[in-house]
Scaffold this motif. Structure first.
Motif, PDB file in Angstrom:
ATOM      1  N   ALA A 132       0.830  -1.211   0.000  1.00 39.96           N
ATOM      2  CA  ALA A 132       0.000   0.000   0.000  1.00 39.96           C
ATOM      3  C   ALA A 132       0.858   1.253   0.000  1.00 39.96           C
ATOM      4  CB  ALA A 132      -0.924  -0.018   1.217  1.00 39.96           C
ATOM      5  N   VAL A 133       1.911   1.272   0.823  1.00 42.23           N
ATOM      6  CA  VAL A 133       2.807   2.435   0.891  1.00 42.23           C
ATOM      7  C   VAL A 133       3.496   2.646  -0.447  1.00 42.23           C
ATOM      8  CG1 VAL A 133       4.924   3.318   1.937  1.00 42.23           C
ATOM      9  CG2 VAL A 133       3.151   2.261   3.374  1.00 42.23           C
ATOM     10  N   ALA A 134       3.972   1.556  -1.076  1.00 39.84           N
ATOM     11  CA  ALA A 134       4.646   1.676  -2.369  1.00 39.84           C
ATOM     12  C   ALA A 134       3.707   2.258  -3.418  1.00 39.84           C
ATOM     13  CB  ALA A 134       5.165   0.309  -2.806  1.00 39.84           C
ATOM     14  N   HIS A 135       2.428   1.880  -3.389  1.00 35.41           N
ATOM     15  CA  HIS A 135       1.457   2.420  -4.336  1.00 35.41           C
ATOM     16  C   HIS A 135       1.241   3.906  -4.100  1.00 35.41           C
ATOM     17  CE1 HIS A 135      -2.126   2.776  -6.781  1.00 35.41           C
ATOM     18  NE2 HIS A 135      -2.801   3.269  -5.731  1.00 35.41           N
ATOM     19  N   GLN A 136       1.122   4.295  -2.834  1.00 32.02           N
ATOM     20  CA  GLN A 136       0.925   5.709  -2.508  1.00 32.02           C
ATOM     21  C   GLN A 136       2.113   6.546  -2.941  1.00 32.02           C
ATOM     22  OE1 GLN A 136       0.148   5.720   1.685  1.00 32.02           O
ATOM     23  NE2 GLN A 136      -1.858   4.698   1.498  1.00 32.02           N
ATOM     24  N   GLN A 137       3.312   6.003  -2.849  1.00 34.60           N
ATOM     25  CA  GLN A 137       4.526   6.745  -3.202  1.00 34.60           C
ATOM     26  C   GLN A 137       4.847   6.649  -4.693  1.00 34.60           C
ATOM     27  OE1 GLN A 137       7.509   5.082  -0.610  1.00 34.60           O
ATOM     28  NE2 GLN A 137       6.829   6.269   1.176  1.00 34.60           N
ATOM     29  N   ARG A 138       3.948   6.046  -5.436  1.00 34.61           N
ATOM     30  CA  ARG A 138       4.122   5.890  -6.881  1.00 34.61           C
ATOM     31  C   ARG A 138       5.431   5.147  -7.219  1.00 34.61           C
ATOM     32  NH1 ARG A 138       0.307   8.697  -9.539  1.00 34.61           N
ATOM     33  NH2 ARG A 138      -0.770  10.380  -8.412  1.00 34.61           N
ATOM     34  N   ALA A 139       5.756   4.178  -6.372  1.00 33.21           N
ATOM     35  CA  ALA A 139       6.915   3.308  -6.626  1.00 33.21           C
ATOM     36  C   ALA A 139       6.431   1.873  -6.429  1.00 33.21           C
ATOM     37  CB  ALA A 139       8.064   3.631  -5.681  1.00 33.21           C
ATOM     38  N   PRO A 140       5.540   1.423  -7.309  1.00 30.73           N
ATOM     39  CA  PRO A 140       4.855   0.152  -7.082  1.00 30.73           C
ATOM     40  C   PRO A 140       5.820  -1.044  -7.022  1.00 30.73           C
ATOM     41  CG  PRO A 140       4.546   0.880  -9.342  1.00 30.73           C
ATOM     42  CD  PRO A 140       5.204   2.016  -8.631  1.00 30.73           C
ATOM     43  N   ILE A 141       5.410  -2.035  -6.233  1.00 35.39           N
ATOM     44  CA  ILE A 141       6.157  -3.297  -6.148  1.00 35.39           C
ATOM     45  C   ILE A 141       5.836  -4.120  -7.397  1.00 35.39           C
ATOM     46  CG2 ILE A 141       6.471  -5.435  -4.855  1.00 35.39           C
ATOM     47  CD1 ILE A 141       7.522  -3.030  -3.359  1.00 35.39           C
ATOM     48  N   GLU A 142       6.891  -4.498  -8.132  1.00 34.78           N
ATOM     49  CA  GLU A 142       6.672  -5.250  -9.366  1.00 34.78           C
ATOM     50  C   GLU A 142       6.744  -6.758  -9.143  1.00 34.78           C
ATOM     51  OE1 GLU A 142       8.708  -3.243 -12.879  1.00 34.78           O
ATOM     52  OE2 GLU A 142       9.786  -2.403 -11.163  1.00 34.78           O
ATOM     53  N   LEU A 143       7.368  -7.158  -8.036  1.00 35.78           N
ATOM     54  CA  LEU A 143       7.554  -8.584  -7.791  1.00 35.78           C
ATOM     55  C   LEU A 143       7.434  -8.856  -6.299  1.00 35.78           C
ATOM     56  CD1 LEU A 143       8.603 -11.451  -8.865  1.00 35.78           C
ATOM     57  CD2 LEU A 143      10.840 -10.664  -8.133  1.00 35.78           C
ATOM     58  N   THR A 195      -7.783  -4.118  -6.328  1.00 34.71           N
ATOM     59  CA  THR A 195      -8.017  -3.646  -7.698  1.00 34.71           C
ATOM     60  C   THR A 195      -7.328  -2.324  -7.987  1.00 34.71           C
ATOM     61  OG1 THR A 195     -10.070  -2.585  -6.969  1.00 34.71           O
ATOM     62  CG2 THR A 195     -10.223  -4.830  -7.845  1.00 34.71           C
ATOM     63  N   ILE A 196      -6.902  -1.617  -6.929  1.00 36.86           N
ATOM     64  CA  ILE A 196      -6.313  -0.296  -7.167  1.00 36.86           C
ATOM     65  C   ILE A 196      -4.804  -0.394  -7.392  1.00 36.86           C
ATOM     66  CG2 ILE A 196      -8.095   0.881  -5.848  1.00 36.86           C
ATOM     67  CD1 ILE A 196      -6.098   1.085  -3.532  1.00 36.86           C
ATOM     68  N   TRP A 197      -4.193  -1.494  -6.983  1.00 36.93           N
ATOM     69  CA  TRP A 197      -2.745  -1.631  -7.169  1.00 36.93           C
ATOM     70  C   TRP A 197      -2.436  -2.169  -8.557  1.00 36.93           C
ATOM     71  CZ3 TRP A 197      -1.885  -4.988  -2.179  1.00 36.93           C
ATOM     72  CH2 TRP A 197      -2.121  -4.205  -1.049  1.00 36.93           C
ATOM     73  N   ARG A 198      -1.237  -1.898  -8.977  1.00 41.22           N
ATOM     74  CA  ARG A 198      -0.692  -2.608 -10.133  1.00 41.22           C
ATOM     75  C   ARG A 198      -0.307  -4.006  -9.654  1.00 41.22           C
ATOM     76  NH1 ARG A 198       4.924  -1.014 -13.284  1.00 41.22           N
ATOM     77  NH2 ARG A 198       5.159  -3.002 -14.414  1.00 41.22           N
ATOM     78  N   GLN A 199      -0.914  -5.020 -10.248  1.00 40.41           N
ATOM     79  CA  GLN A 199      -0.715  -6.381  -9.768  1.00 40.41           C
ATOM     80  C   GLN A 199       0.738  -6.840  -9.983  1.00 40.41           C
ATOM     81  OE1 GLN A 199      -2.680  -8.855  -8.199  1.00 40.41           O
ATOM     82  NE2 GLN A 199      -3.879  -7.035  -7.689  1.00 40.41           N
TER      83      GLN A 199
END
Length: 694
Positions: free
Chosen positions: A456-467, A490-494
């Motif tokens: 969730a934090v990574a999504h908020q910081q626009r540095a999504p977890i890719e793996l 559904t809001i995260w990049r899977q």
């Protein structure tokens, strides 16, 4: 002065001063007496001869040896006057060598007979004497009694021969015992494997698995005893071949993983980034050491973890010093018993053997192997806390141009954001270090709740977890439950999800597909294995984003080997039943020969595709039968593949089988997959050059 008549007569007298001459004569006398005293005091035989071989002088030791009371009884005589003709001829020949060639003879062995007839051996040194003009005027000899030394040397030689004979007898005994024990075990394990392939009731399967596992345990004990005996007999030979150190260690840990995971123990392999990959060494013996140490750690650990840590200590242009550490959280060893556990057939206390089993040979064998490689196996331990076994070895590195077997694809992995989820701190550290070496950015957390927060934090910081790299076996919320909750967002990049497991569980495969896990990997994970999995999954993810999905191409079915007509040369009835059962399962027909002579006769009478040949058989053994078959082929042409099946497992057996003309070597007990691979490898057009030969 008056004459006879009384007349006074004048006379003259002349006097000479001879004081110096007399003093010189006295000094020479003292030196002569001193020299004589010194010569007579020495136990060596000292003498002087003239050019005709006559004794000019002899010391007391020589006189006493030959039973003479004074030098006069020897002086002026030759060796022919004093000893037998045979000895006199030898002495004279040596004298002539010195006198004729003006050359010293040093430590020449001579046989001397005493006055009582005793035979003694002397080391004779003879040096030429020269007159003032430099001409040879005689010789001086000094003979030293070496009889006792020669007797000691003979005794040592005999003792060495006896020891060699004893070692050979021990080797022969071990070979025979190996054969006698492995032969029935071959039938026990092999037939049990055959039964396990068929339909069985649950209870029957459990009983048969116990039989098979017990047989495998006996094989481990036999191998330990054979290894220890080979080391004790000086028959241990180390290889120096190129191998991949991290790969070899990773494969070893994989083989031990199920044992650890069955006890609920975390097994980890932590190899430092600076440890070289390709080195020269003996991978088989290194794996044996690590297997013994890890196996011991697993055996004596009931909870916690067992970790193999490998670090580079120092390096030069061509060598690397590497430290190996095996740490556990097991029962520990009392400080006064640490040294004792390295001894053969010894454990910390007798109750240990009763509770945990084992021969007490693993550490003794490992100690000797490490020493043979140039290191020292040591230990630190605390009761109730755990133990650490460690050793350092120096390896020759492979040229840098050939060292990189795993080139990193920076364009695919670099700077990717990875989340590591594992409740074991050691595993988290190892995974983070591996990912860092791939150029990836990682965050490590201990449980599923922390993982969801990090996502969730990574999504908020626009540095999504890719793996997401997650352990499956975690308390409270396991890896599959975490994957399910991630897929519900559904809001995260899977992210791509890779699972690590300590052991497969029912329905794991179904859940992996259900939650779209990209890979399902067994712990402890090898660096190369993780790299390839990451490369494949991340590349596939990139492709999926930019290209439409194409249907998968079905895999080409594996072609079964064609049915063969096989000659089985085996004298043991149970092993005949086993081999026939194994071979007929794959559709092969089998002709049995009960000994080597029958095998040769059957070969001449019929055409076979393959011969399975036992070593130990009556009438003709496997070597003799193979030799006879190869002789026949010299006139008839052709070459029939011969696979050696033997209960021998000692050093040199592979070389013996190759020298006898055999094409493959299988050590009993024979496993289903080993036999099938050997047969498939020898089929025309189906060779697998990666399989080892004799």
């Amino acid at each position: 002065m008056r004459d006879s008549t009384g007349q006074v007569v004048e006379t003259q007298a002349v006097f000479w001063d001879v004081t110096e001459r007399e003093e010189t004569r006295a000094a020479l006398g003292r030196e002569r007496d001193l020299l004589r005293t010194l010569m007579d005091s020495l136990p060596d035989l000292i003498y002087v001869k003239d050019t005709a071989g006559r004794y000019v002088m002899a010391n007391r030791s020589l006189l006493e040896l030959w039973g003479h009371s004074s030098p006069e009884s020897i002086v002026g005589k030759t060796a022919s006057d004093l000893v037998s003709e045979e000895l006199a001829a030898k002495y004279t020949a040596e004298d002539h060598e010195v006198l004729r060639h003006d050359r010293a003879v040093i430590d020449c062995e001579e046989l001397v007979l005493t006055s009582t007839g005793e035979r003694r051996i002397y080391a004779a040194t003879k040096v030429p004497l020269h007159d003032p003009l430099g001409q040879v005027s005689g010789l001086v000899g000094i003979d030293r009694d070496i009889t006792q030394r020669k007797r000691t040397e003979d005794e040592l030689r005999q003792a060495r021969l006896a020891a060699d004979a004893a070692n050979q007898a021990k080797s022969d005994f071990l070979a025979n015992m190996s054969h006698e024990i492995r032969t029935p075990l071959n039938a026990v394990i092999g037939i049990t494997d055959l039964l396990l392939v068929g339909e069985l009731a649950p209870g029957q399967r459990e009983y048969l698995e116990i039989v098979r596992d017990s047989g495998e345990s006996l094989i481990v004990v036999i191998n330990d005893i054979l290894d220890f005996s080979k080391i004790e007999a000086g028959q241990l030979h180390l290889e120096s071949v190129v191998f991949n150190l991290p790969e070899a260690l990773g494969s070893t840990m994989k083989a031990l993983a199920l044992r650890a995971h069955a006890k609920g123990i975390e097994l980890a392999c932590d190899i430092g980034a600076s440890v070289p990959e390709l080195i020269y060494g003996d991978p088989t013996r290194l794996r044996q050491i690590i297997t013994n140490l890890i196996g011991n750690a697993i055996k004596f650990t009931s909870a916690g973890e067992v970790v193999l840590r490998v670090r580079q200590l120092a390096e030069t242009a061509d060598r690397s010093d590497v430290c190996f550490q095996v740490c556990d959280t097991g029962i520990g060893i009392p400080s006064d018993k640490v040294a004792q556990v390295f001894q053969a057939f010894v454990q910390a206390d007798a109750s240990t053997t009763r509770r945990y089993g084992g021969t007490g040979l693993g550490l003794a064998i490992s100690t000797r192997l490490v020493k043979a490689m140039g290191g020292t196996l040591q230990a630190r331990s605390e009761v109730g806390v755990g133990s650490e076994f460690f050793f350092d070895l120096s390896f020759r590195k492979v040229d840098a141009a050939d060292a990189d077997e795993l080139p990193l694809r920076r364009d695919v992995l670099e700077s990717r954001n990875v989340l590591v989820v594992d409740d074991n701190a050691t595993n988290r550290l190892i995974l983070v270090e591996m990912l860092r070496s791939f150029g990836m950015n990682s965050i490590a957390v201990a449980d599923a709740e922390a993982a969801l927060d990090a996502l969730a934090v990574a999504h908020q910081q626009r540095a999504p977890i890719e793996l997401v790299l997650t352990d499956i076996n975690m308390p409270d919320i396991d890896g599959f439950m975490l994957a399910e909750r991630i897929r519900q967002q559904t809001i995260w990049r899977q992210p791509v999800i890779l699972a690590l497991t300590s052991g497969p569980r029912p329905n794991d495969e179904i859940q992996s597909r259900q939650f779209r896990l990209a890979a399902y990997l067994m712990k402890p994970i090898k660096r190369s294995e993780l790299y390839r999995a990451l490369l494949e999954t991340m590349s596939a993810a990139e492709t999926a984003r930019h290209e439409p999905t194409t249907p998968a191409v079905p895999a080409t079915p594996t072609r079964k080997p064609r049915p063969l007509h096989i000659l089985l040369a085996e004298d043991h009835r149970f092993n005949q039943v086993l081999a026939v059962g194994l071979l007929k399962r794959d559709g092969h027909s089998v002709k049995i020969a009960n000994n080597g002579r029958e095998a040769v006769e059957a070969f001449q009478a019929s055409n076979f595709d393959l011969i399975l040949m036992d070593f130990e058989m009556p009438d003709l053994d496997g070597f003799q039968a193979t030799s006879a078959i190869r002789q026949i082929e010299l006139t008839t042409g052709g070459h029939i593949p011969i696979v050696a099946m033997t209960a021998h497992a000692l050093s040199g057996d592979r070389e013996r089988c190759l020298a006898a003309g055999m094409d493959r070597y299988l050590s009993k007990p024979i496993r289903l997959n080993e036999l099938s691979r050997a047969i498939a490898d020898l089929l025309p057009g189906d060779r697998n050059d990666n399989l080892p030969t004799c």
